[in-house]
Design an enzyme around this catalytic site. Sequence first.
Site, short mmCIF file in Angstrom:
data_model
loop_
_atom_site.label_atom_id
_atom_site.label_comp_id
_atom_site.label_asym_id
_atom_site.label_seq_id
_atom_site.Cartn_x
_atom_site.Cartn_y
_atom_site.Cartn_z
CG PHE A 1 2.08 -0.87 -12.57
CD1 PHE A 1 0.93 -1.41 -12.02
CD2 PHE A 1 3.30 -1.27 -12.07
CE1 PHE A 1 1.00 -2.34 -10.99
CE2 PHE A 1 3.39 -2.19 -11.04
CZ PHE A 1 2.24 -2.73 -10.50
NE ARG B 1 -6.64 -5.53 -12.08
CZ ARG B 1 -5.31 -5.65 -12.12
NH1 ARG B 1 -4.59 -4.78 -12.81
NH2 ARG B 1 -4.70 -6.60 -11.46
CG ASP C 1 4.96 -1.85 -18.44
OD1 ASP C 1 4.67 -3.02 -18.76
OD2 ASP C 1 5.13 -1.50 -17.26
CE1 TYR D 1 2.90 -10.22 -11.76
CE2 TYR D 1 5.29 -10.43 -11.91
CZ TYR D 1 4.18 -9.69 -11.57
OH TYR D 1 4.33 -8.43 -11.04
CE LYS D 2 0.87 -7.58 -14.50
NZ LYS D 2 0.12 -7.63 -13.24
#
Lengths: 449, 449
Positions: B123, B408, B192, B217-218
């Site tokens: 990422f 995705r 991560d 927030y996921k």
Amino acid sequence: MLDKARELDAADELAHFRDRFEIPEGVIYLDGNSLGALPKATPARLEQVMRGEWGKGLIRSWNDADWITLPQRVGGKIAPLIGAHPHEVIVADSVSVNLFKLISAALKMRPGRKVILSEPGNFPTDLYMIQGLESQGLATQRLAEREAIIDALDEDVALLLLTHVHYKSGAMFDMAALTEAAHDAGALVLWDLSHTGGALPVDLNGCGADFAVGCGYKYLNGGPGAPAYAFVAERHHEALEQPLSGWMGHAAPFAFTDDYSPAPGVDRLLCGTAPILSVSALEVGVDLIAEIGVDHLWAKSRALSEFLLECLAEAGVINTPSLLQGRGRSREAAEGVGDAQTETSARDAPAPEPPPLKERGSLALVSPIDPMQRGSQLSFRHQEAYALCQALIARGIIGDFRAPDILRLGFAPAYLRFKDMARTAEELADILAKGAWDTAEFKQRAAVT
Amino acid sequence: MLDKARELDAADELAHFRDRFEIPEGVIYLDGNSLGALPKATPARLEQVMRGEWGKGLIRSWNDADWITLPQRVGGKIAPLIGAHPHEVIVADSVSVNLFKLISAALKMRPGRKVILSEPGNFPTDLYMIQGLESQGLATQRLAEREAIIDALDEDVALLLLTHVHYKSGAMFDMAALTEAAHDAGALVLWDLSHTGGALPVDLNGCGADFAVGCGYKYLNGGPGAPAYAFVAERHHEALEQPLSGWMGHAAPFAFTDDYSPAPGVDRLLCGTAPILSVSALEVGVDLIAEIGVDHLWAKSRALSEFLLECLAEAGVINTPSLLQGRGRSREAAEGVGDAQTETSARDAPAPEPPPLKERGSLALVSPIDPMQRGSQLSFRHQEAYALCQALIARGIIGDFRAPDILRLGFAPAYLRFKDMARTAEELADILAKGAWDTAEFKQRAAVT
């Protein structure tokens, strides 16, 4: 003094703005310089952000609700409050994190210079962030008392980092003079506006400032821990390089490339994803302050604090006789927490004899006695300041305590009345007269104050 | 497949949790891996924080409403979801900022070593934060393809920084094996967990991990830009030193001393003041995920994604014939975005002939075909992935696009139904069959996707 307070309140053109805030019944809130009060519009706005933008819009709201440009939008609204252009200000992270970015950026712009100059007793996080860079071997902290700062500027200083209005004393630096002195020495300047922004007008560009940071949760009423803002003068945009190079500061975050390439201008100060709920709450506070106007707020702030001093002097609890002898001649009144500018404001009006001080206790004003030389607060030294503060809180008057011995009363004028000042003086005088603060209950220090 | 979907939904023990989220009518939300949906309890909680704690409590709520310990409290609730002890996890800042702190800490703990090892295509912000430290002259970035990572570990490597579940492919690292390999080389490991925490169980302490960061927030449903969390194994607490040494990470923030002295344990990862509104929203999301249980969520996630693959294969739009030939034997299905682990999961059940691929288009699965080897998502390669994603959104099915060519689909199982999978497959097949994505409208790329 209550009659005079009523007159002043009746004539106050900002009085109606009090209705735009939630102020609990019976509370006089003199801590808006620590956490601003809740604007009535905030809950409705957050409800909309939550149920509408997040709940219904879901991921689409990054575009449809313009979340992606929220840091720039709110930054742009803060800009005119601090004498900046909209594209020079962005909302991001905390004051501390922004300090780290901008101190780092200054070091990059002044290769060969490692010293970051500040004053002892600056707000701790400002010094701690210098020390963070010191721990990386990249900076050297140099502290000089405020009257010695200009002399401490030499060819080793990369950056002068000062807080415009001192958190403890309320003393204000001469931004233009200090900025010029730093530039003369080849250094850059970073102003911490945490106790300035939204409380009093300041002209960053007029003073030629390089960088600034400021707090969202004090006079901007953004809510507890609201995100902070950062300013970078346009002339530095191209050269600006900072190590917290997160994806939101990338020129093309959604290209997902392996190599960092900074976004243009202040956007490169962004690091991670902005906390949208908190930034949205901040926007409401900023809108409200902008609507009222910082000039108006500062004028009322001075009127409030001057009136409080008058009430306190009348009650005989200020140990500053000169207060009543022309207001502003005394240097001792401002010796408190490192203020060196009061002499410039001496005025020489004659005044009557002050009433004698009360027997049981009095307060020493440590803020500059000239209201043009201080921020939107009054600070008093008292050896039992903590207990005194607690005793006031028990009577519904919320100020705060700053270690080791400062009672700090802040004036967020949008929701304060002159009659609040009269009552504060009355209660303070009563507590001092009775020694009502001198109880075990009030002397037990909480972990957090 | 709709009949089978109905059966699966009827048997789904988590089905009732869908009512705990606000899901817009007619929307199938397959982007909870980018922004989790709104828990119904969040607006009420925020209303309480705003009107009660902030509005009425004002500054007192730092104590009375325990705002001051909120980062520790929410961190402590996240801990069991990721195999950590409560005192090892804290909520702070963003993933990016926390990466900077922990990479810096690792460099301090491994003097003489400067290399931070990661993989290309990680990422972006993970790499950008390494590059930030590189710009300070403190770190050297080294990237190795995932199958070459172990070989790239040498005596120069201070830290191995990997994302446990790849944001694009969903491929999962073997945390225990990589951690052990890094330790064998004398390096530390930072995981991560942004695409892991709240979606699948992970055992940081069981694997001997040193550090971790993760996103709020996921899958934790903390709201847009929710604050992040950070983990530090207890054995490193005493030695931990990080340069973002803000006042909230001080041992005694309210002593207001000039010199930084770190708080005990993970508390020293705090920097500025936490954004209380956003952290409070995060707490609601974390509470809900903890109530459902990550094990249950992961089991349902696998069932959902497997069922979707079954539906897509049935519709003939996956160009992975082996999917129907025993599921898991094919290596080509997982070659997509750097996955090197699929061979370990080969299974050899016999299977019927697959139906022929549709003429007008098909998708290439780039996620590992073995559900135990991937996170809670399926990623497909298609040369018009962006337009395809937009066409799906126009039909109420929200997935996302990751440059340059990945569609995705994420599975946040708390609010997804098997019938959503059947419909997604049906619409995808229809779009592909008709080339319905091939319009100018859907091919115009938005600034943000």
